[in-house]
Design an enzyme around this catalytic site. Structure first.
Site, PDB file in Angstrom:
ATOM      1  N   SER A 275      36.602  37.227  41.687  1.00 37.57           N
ATOM      2  CA  SER A 275      35.795  37.643  40.531  1.00 37.57           C
ATOM      3  C   SER A 275      34.599  38.448  41.026  1.00 37.57           C
ATOM      4  O   SER A 275      34.150  38.262  42.161  1.00 37.57           O
ATOM      5  CB  SER A 275      35.276  36.419  39.777  1.00 37.57           C
ATOM      6  OG  SER A 275      34.278  35.768  40.535  1.00 37.57           O
ATOM      7  N   ASP A 276      34.096  39.327  40.189  1.00 32.12           N
ATOM      8  CA  ASP A 276      32.762  39.832  40.481  1.00 32.12           C
ATOM      9  C   ASP A 276      31.821  38.634  40.297  1.00 32.12           C
ATOM     10  O   ASP A 276      32.178  37.621  39.686  1.00 32.12           O
ATOM     11  CB  ASP A 276      32.370  40.999  39.572  1.00 32.12           C
ATOM     12  CG  ASP A 276      31.226  41.810  40.187  1.00 32.12           C
ATOM     13  OD1 ASP A 276      30.543  41.294  41.106  1.00 32.12           O
ATOM     14  OD2 ASP A 276      30.992  42.962  39.760  1.00 32.12           O
ATOM     15  N   TRP A 277      30.638  38.742  40.835  1.00 28.43           N
ATOM     16  CA  TRP A 277      29.757  37.583  40.916  1.00 28.43           C
ATOM     17  C   TRP A 277      29.337  37.118  39.513  1.00 28.43           C
ATOM     18  O   TRP A 277      28.645  37.840  38.802  1.00 28.43           O
ATOM     19  CB  TRP A 277      28.581  37.918  41.813  1.00 28.43           C
ATOM     20  CG  TRP A 277      28.807  37.561  43.256  1.00 28.43           C
ATOM     21  CD1 TRP A 277      27.958  36.840  44.049  1.00 28.43           C
ATOM     22  CD2 TRP A 277      29.938  37.869  44.097  1.00 28.43           C
ATOM     23  NE1 TRP A 277      28.502  36.672  45.302  1.00 28.43           N
ATOM     24  CE2 TRP A 277      29.710  37.279  45.370  1.00 28.43           C
ATOM     25  CE3 TRP A 277      31.144  38.538  43.897  1.00 28.43           C
ATOM     26  CZ2 TRP A 277      30.620  37.369  46.424  1.00 28.43           C
ATOM     27  CZ3 TRP A 277      32.060  38.630  44.948  1.00 28.43           C
ATOM     28  CH2 TRP A 277      31.786  38.050  46.183  1.00 28.43           C
ATOM     29  N   GLY A 279      31.573  36.708  37.164  1.00 29.81           N
ATOM     30  CA  GLY A 279      32.425  37.477  36.251  1.00 29.81           C
ATOM     31  C   GLY A 279      33.483  36.628  35.569  1.00 29.81           C
ATOM     32  O   GLY A 279      34.224  37.136  34.732  1.00 29.81           O
TER      33      GLY A 279
END
Ligand code: BGC
Length: 737
Positions: A275-277, A279
């Site tokens: 995941s993006d941080w 996300g």
């Protein structure tokens, strides 16, 4: 029997039956009494994955699919699994933070070579150089103990306002793909995982955590997915990062269509989706829709969606064990590929080679936008005085831009580069020019300095502040801030020999362009940038960069503005411009840009000749090859990026006027000539037909357009495709429950 293709069923601890290749089953049986297979680097990777997977408890498996600090996952000492470290970002290994805060960790060994920004790398049009840069970054990652680099950024420049334009590789899917493949291969050649980000349609910072992107399937396939597909299928990227935004109503990090169907199902991606941080947003969606590793920032780590809540759901049978095993396998593949259980290459940092790569990328990235009367290169022997003007001549850029910022070993500013290379006999003065308080008369001082010098070099730009070239916010317009446009006009009045140097990672409007004889687009050029700039100004380096994006005359000409599509309405953004992104818009609608895609001047001249399209008859060969000669007919060595665009004469569905389908950068001494041969495969002629659900290459006439930029076409040749082909994406993997 072909043992590599035969399958066997094994029963794993919880009674689940699993199909694994027979050769892995043999290995597992034969090695039961010896050293564990997973610790034996000589064993095939999949055998090691299966072996280790079989030893992990449910809790340990879950520990591997979420963070235990800002950039790590937990160690499992019982099995000798170390902590796994990730790091930003595209331009080098980021300063250490944390573990539980974004504040710098205060380490003294976390400096890095700062490479030029992504858009600068793309401006080199040199995939081999991207590979060298990737390898240098990979070496530094190893030296710093990072297993995964959160790079490269592959989002297409849909609007020049996107704050992260500087990190990405421009507006064209083909160029972005070529550069990405080079970069990723380089990073991964060092036993470090690359992570292609942000998947997908992450094209603005405004509302970035929540904006819902809607676009038609054809636009998705033709514009926004190709670079990721190339990263997966050509470069074998080990990880892909989901984007913050939503796509068709579902967050990209938990997007069933993008992750399960396209990335894993159609493209056969075997690596991990991170995941993006922060996300991820929901345990069920994260568990089922293709996310393999949740990273983040805010909450206690056990409260992550793929932590306790997921564990509980697995225990209760709400989520299938096979889904967890699939996630863990993907994480383990990355861990084995990055030598987490064996020594691996030691890595290195700030070597002469790394410095040289940083400098070469910076030099090849510089785009000579204008050079009336051959003002450049400056003749050092005749030069007595130079006025360097502008706060950007001394500004440090490496640390800026948020996640792509670097704690650089050093950073040569434009002024330092000029002072070093212009020699003792040239009197170099410096005036800041702008950025002071009202009474400072910085502009007046600059004008006086310009009057007294042979040449004025005005270094202007954006920098990485809020609403400029930065993560977290978009630009509000394309104007140079801080009165820099006015300053340029004043300096030009004071000295007709004015060179403008643009330090910016995205296009700016240039109201002064007609009055100024020479303009160099220098981007953010990394820690060797000042040296590279001085070498270009003096002609020690002949500029060969070409624009990886269109520079519009004004913001209003930019397609996302024209179609009133940016920045969305009520949290949803319809990509109304569809395929007409960048030059696809400007060329199809006949809008004059300030500088076109693919544009860049040189200190020498290149002649193109002897063109022909060779039709291939063999069914396995690409349908065609375009061949031509490029000759350096000037008196300096230099490099030319020859570009091939394809135009379909009567497509079944409307197509952009032309699309880049090949390029080659040729390095030539004066008088030298080289034959360039560029293959055109079926993809070069195809478009995505949403009704047919595949890539359609229609029989009929095409124009092959060869040129020095998208608007400087030197030859147009005819090519006829004899038969229609349709390539449908196949589900290459059984989708995991
Ligand atoms: C950015 C990513 C970055 C991550 C970790 C996010 O805010 O969008 O590109 O890799 O932070 O720093």
């Amino acid at each position: 029997m072909n043992i590599t293709k035969a399958w066997s069923t094994i029963v794993v601890s919880n009674g689940l039956r699993l199909m694994i290749p027979l050769w892995i089953a043999f290995s597992l049986a034969a090695r039961a009494e010896d050293r564990p297979i997973y610790l034996d680097a000589n064993e095939p990777r999949e055998a090691r994955v299966e072996d280790l997977l079989g030893r992990l408890t449910l809790e340990e498996k879950v520990a591997l699919v979420h963070a235990d600090s800002k950039f790590t996952t937990a160690a499992i000492p019982r099995l000798g699994i170390p902590r796994r470290w990730m790091s930003d970002g595209p331009h080098g290994v980021r300063e250490d933070v944390g573990p539980d805060t974004w504040k710098p960790a205060g380490h003294t060994d976390d400096f890095a070579t700062c490479m030029p920004c992504g858009i600068a790398l793309a401006a080199t049009w040199n995939p081999a150089l991207a590979q060298e840069e990737g390898a240098a970054i990979g070496q530094e990652a190893r030296k710093r103990g990072k297993q995964m680099m959160l790079a490269p950024g592959l989002n297409i420049q849909r609007t020049p306002l996107n704050g992260r334009t500087f990190e990405y590789l421009g507006e064209d899917p083909f160029l972005t793909s070529r550069m990405a493949v080079g970069y990723i291969r380089g990073v991964q050649s060092q036993g470090v995982a690359s992570c292609a980000k942000h998947f997908a349609a992450n094209n603005q910072e405004f509302d970035r955590m929540s904006i819902n992107v809607e676009m038609d399937e054809r636009t998705l396939r033709e514009i926004y997915l190709p670079a990721f597909k190339a990263a997966v299928q050509e470069a074998g990227v080990l990880a892909v990062m989901g984007a913050y935004n939503k796509f068709r109503g579902q967050h990209c990090c938990e997007n069933d269509y993008l992750l399960n169907r396209v990335l894993k199902g159609e493209w056969g991606f075997q690596g991990l989706v991170v995941s993006d941080w922060s996300g991820a947003h929901d345990t069920r969606e994260a568990a089922l829709n293709g996310l393999d590793l949740e990273m983040g920032t805010e909450k206690p780590y056990n409260e992550y969606y793929l932590a306790d809540a997921y564990l509980e759901g697995l225990r209760q049978g709400i989520y299938p064990q096979a889904g967890l095993d699939d996630k863990v396998r993907r994480n383990l593949r990355m861990m084995f590929a990055t030598h987490m259980f064996d020594a691996g290459p030691p890595g290195s940092a700030n070597t002469r080679e790394h410095q040289a790569v940083a400098r070469r990328v910076a030099a090849e990235a510089m785009v000579l936008l204008k050079n009336d009367g051959n003002l450049l290169p400056l003749e050092i022997d005749r030069l007595k005085s130079v006025a360097v003007i502008g706060a950007n001549a001394v500004a440090l850029q490496a640390a800026g831009g948020e996640s792509s910022g670097i704690k650089a070993f050093y950073e040569i500013t434009p002024l330092q580069g000029i002072l070093r290379q212009f020699g003792d006999h040239v009197n170099v003065t410096y005036s800041k020019g702008y950025g002071g308080t009202a009474g400072d008369d910085l502009a007046g001082q600059a004008v006086r300095a310009a009057q007294q010098a042979d040449v004025a070099i005005v270094v202007v730009g954006l920098g990485h502040g809020l609403f400029r070239d930065t993560e977290g916010s978009d630009r509000e317009d394309l104007k140079l801030p801080d009165g820099q446009n006015e300053l340029i006009a004043q300096v030009r009045q004071a000295n007709p020999k004015t060179v403008v140097v643009l330090v910016a990672g995205s296009p700016v409007e240039m109201p002064w362009l007609n009055d100024v004889p020479a303009v160099v687009q220098a981007w953010y050029s990394g820690m060797e940038g000042g040296n590279a700039l001085a070498a270009v100004l003096l002609g020690d380096v002949n500029p060969s960069g070409k624009l990886p994006c269109t520079f519009p005359k004004r913001l209003a000409d930019s397609p996302a503005q024209v179609f009133h599509a940016y920045p969305g309405v009520n949290g949803t953004e319809k990509y109304e411009e569809g395929l007409l992104v960048g030059y696809r818009y400007f060329d199809t609608r006949n809008v004059e840009p300030l500088f076109p895609f693919g544009y860049g001047l040189s200190y020498t001249r290149f002649d193109y000749s002897n063109f022909h399209v060779v039709k291939n008859m063999g069914s396995d060969d690409p349908p065609a090859r375009v061949e031509f000669d490029v000759a350096n007919v000037g008196d300096r060595q230099g490099a030319e990026v020859a570009q091939v665009y394809v135009h379909q004469v009567q497509p079944g569905l409307p197509r952009p006027f032309q699309e880049l389908k090949g390029f080659s950068k040729v390095f030539l001494r004066p008088g030298e000539k080289q034959t360039v041969s560029i293959p055109l495969d079926a993809a070069a002629f195809s478009y995505y037909d949403p009704d047919k659900g595949g890539w359609l290459a229609e029989k009929g006439d095409f124009e092959i357009r060869v040129g020095s930029s998208s608007r400087d076409i030197r030859w147009t040749g005819k090519f006829t495709l004899d038969q229609t082909t349709l390539k449908k994406p196949m589900l290459s993997a059984q989708l995991t429950p």
